[in-house]
Design a protein around this motif. Structure first.
Motif, PDB file in Angstrom:
ATOM      1  N   GLN A   9      68.425  93.010  16.065  1.00 51.78           N
ATOM      2  CA  GLN A   9      69.312  92.380  17.042  1.00 51.78           C
ATOM      3  C   GLN A   9      70.689  93.038  17.030  1.00 51.78           C
ATOM      4  N   HIS A  10      71.173  93.374  15.842  1.00 50.19           N
ATOM      5  CA  HIS A  10      72.455  94.074  15.753  1.00 50.19           C
ATOM      6  C   HIS A  10      72.359  95.454  16.401  1.00 50.19           C
ATOM      7  N   LYS A  35      70.504  96.436  18.762  1.00 54.90           N
ATOM      8  CA  LYS A  35      70.383  96.376  20.222  1.00 54.90           C
ATOM      9  C   LYS A  35      71.735  96.232  20.919  1.00 54.90           C
ATOM     10  N   ASP A  36      72.756  95.788  20.178  1.00 51.57           N
ATOM     11  CA  ASP A  36      74.092  95.634  20.763  1.00 51.57           C
ATOM     12  C   ASP A  36      74.764  97.010  20.797  1.00 51.57           C
ATOM     13  N   ARG A  62      77.628  97.936  21.715  1.00 47.67           N
ATOM     14  CA  ARG A  62      79.001  97.945  21.203  1.00 47.67           C
ATOM     15  C   ARG A  62      78.997  98.145  19.695  1.00 47.67           C
ATOM     16  N   TYR A  83      81.113  99.171  27.710  1.00 42.90           N
ATOM     17  CA  TYR A  83      80.092  98.156  27.448  1.00 42.90           C
ATOM     18  C   TYR A  83      80.704  96.771  27.228  1.00 42.90           C
ATOM     19  N   TYR A 122      79.714  93.391  29.222  1.00 41.86           N
ATOM     20  CA  TYR A 122      79.359  92.170  28.499  1.00 41.86           C
ATOM     21  C   TYR A 122      80.181  90.990  29.014  1.00 41.86           C
TER      22      TYR A 122
END
Length: 401
Positions: free
Chosen positions: A210-211, A213-214, A216, A391, A395
């Motif tokens: 999950q981290h 995929k970010d 930023r 990005y 967001y």
């Protein structure tokens, strides 16, 4: 929720304790850096091989951070940080009795593993316990402890190497580290906003992705890689440059050049304050540009310009690093220690790869190669920062109603 705020006794106690932990970790991590020219001569190895005395520790540290960050989610923050700093201190004492360079490398790899208990967990602790309005300053103070630790370890070892021996220097540093570790145990408050969870590697792997995929966060990890690769390259090979003609400086003088780390103790805190006022993005840009100006000033043969450039470069580095590392803790909404571990994984892989590759540039192109290598890395860093802005804007549009 009762978070720690600036101006309170708890804020002071917490920051002094984590300052001490950072001091121990980075004083012991970088003790071989001023000794690289001596290792090269004493053990008949090339500068790139001598740099492995640092790169071996930082590469193992990078991978270990991923494990320790996850373990701390189950076992707690203070417990692992305590074990880490005591183990690192005793391993420093063991270095004094190493019979050859191969043993030094083996001990440094073990140290790299135990060093991991502080950096990611310390940032996660601050991210959980500090009031958001005080986090920038607290992170800056923590980074300043890292700076003073790195400075002190280098000065102790470099000076003792000239006056007595490098073995005596590591004994002094090891004993000092054990004493400071005892203070840390007494001073650091227990976590109030941490809830331990069963160690479930499948769940931890899920949150890790999950981290990743970010975008930023990925860009911040890239910034950590290039920042640290640039910084370690500068300090690994400035000593080689200054002990040779036309400078012919002593090891004591070269080690005292690390006193410029003191500007990092101020810039990391100052940049943290500025980020709270003017935004992380703008302040990060400034830090990268300052580093670029600094490295370019080291190009001329003039010793005053080289020292001045080193000061400016160091000022910008600690400021930029404090912004990037604090930004990771801010963006990660879950498993902050794991997110910080990923940032520091990239950061220390930058140290290992950049420090060694920089040695190749040094051997083939001299100081011109070092300036070219670092300058290129900083251009890439600035580009990463620009994409974060892009990005982040996307967001914020997605989150707006």
């Amino acid at each position: 929720m009762d978070y720690i705020k600036k101006g309170t006794k708890a804020f002071t106690m917490t920051n002094i304790a984590l300052f001490a932990a950072g001091f121990i970790t980075f004083a012991n991590l970088y003790i071989t850096q001023p000794l690289m020219p001596q290792f090269s001569n004493d053990y008949n190895v090339s500068p790139a091989v001598a740099s492995l005395s640092l790169s071996a520790a930082t590469s193992v540290l990078a991978f270990s951070l991923l494990l320790f960050g996850s373990l701390s989610e189950a076992w707690g923050r203070k417990k692992l940080m305590t074990a880490s700093i005591f183990a690192a201190s005793f391993l420093t004492l063991a270095l004094a009795f190493a019979p050859n360079f191969e043993t030094i490398l083996a001990l440094r790899m073990i140290q790299g593993f135990v060093f991991a208990g502080v950096p990611a967990i310390g940032m996660a602790y601050l991210g959980e316990e500090m009031d958001p309005s005080s986090l920038g300053v607290a992170m800056g103070l923590y980074i300043s402890g890292n700076a003073i630790g790195g400075l002190s370890g280098r000065i102790i070892i470099g000076t003792m190497s000239d006056l007595f021996s490098w073995q005596m220097g590591v004994i002094v540093l090891g004993v000092l580290s054990i004493i400071i570790s005892c203070y840390f145990v007494w001073a650091l408050p227990e976590s109030k906003h941490f809830t331990p969870r069963p160690l479930q590697f499948r769940l931890l792997t899920k949150t890790l992705f999950q981290h990743i995929k970010d975008r930023r966060l990925i860009l911040l990890f890239g910034i950590g890689f290039t920042l640290m690769g640039s910084f370690v390259t500068m300090y690994n090979y400035i000593g080689f440059k200054l002990v040779e003609p036309p400078y012919n400086l002593s090891m004591t003088f070269v080690s005292w050049l690390f006193v410029v780390y003191l500007v990092g103790t101020w810039s990391s805190t100052w940049f943290g304050n500025l980020s709270d006022q003017y935004g992380r993005q703008n302040v990060l840009y400034s830090g990268i540009v300052i580093m670029f100006v600094g490295v370019m000033l080291t190009f001329p043969i003039s010793l005053p310009l080289k020292v001045g450039g080193l000061i400016i470069f160091t000022f910008g580095f600690f400021g930029a690093h404090s912004i990037a590392s604090g930004w990771v803790s801010f963006l990660a909404k879950i498993d902050k220690a794991q997110a910080s571990s990923l940032y520091l994984f990239a950061y220390y892989m930058g140290s290992s790869i950049g420090g060694t590759v920089g040695g190749i540039f040094w051997m083939h192109y001299g100081w011109t190669g070092i300036v070219l290598f670092i300058g290129s890395a900083l251009v890439l860093t600035f580009t990463f920062a620009g994409f974060i802005h892009y990005y982040q804007s996307k967001y914020e549009k997605m989150q707006s109603p």
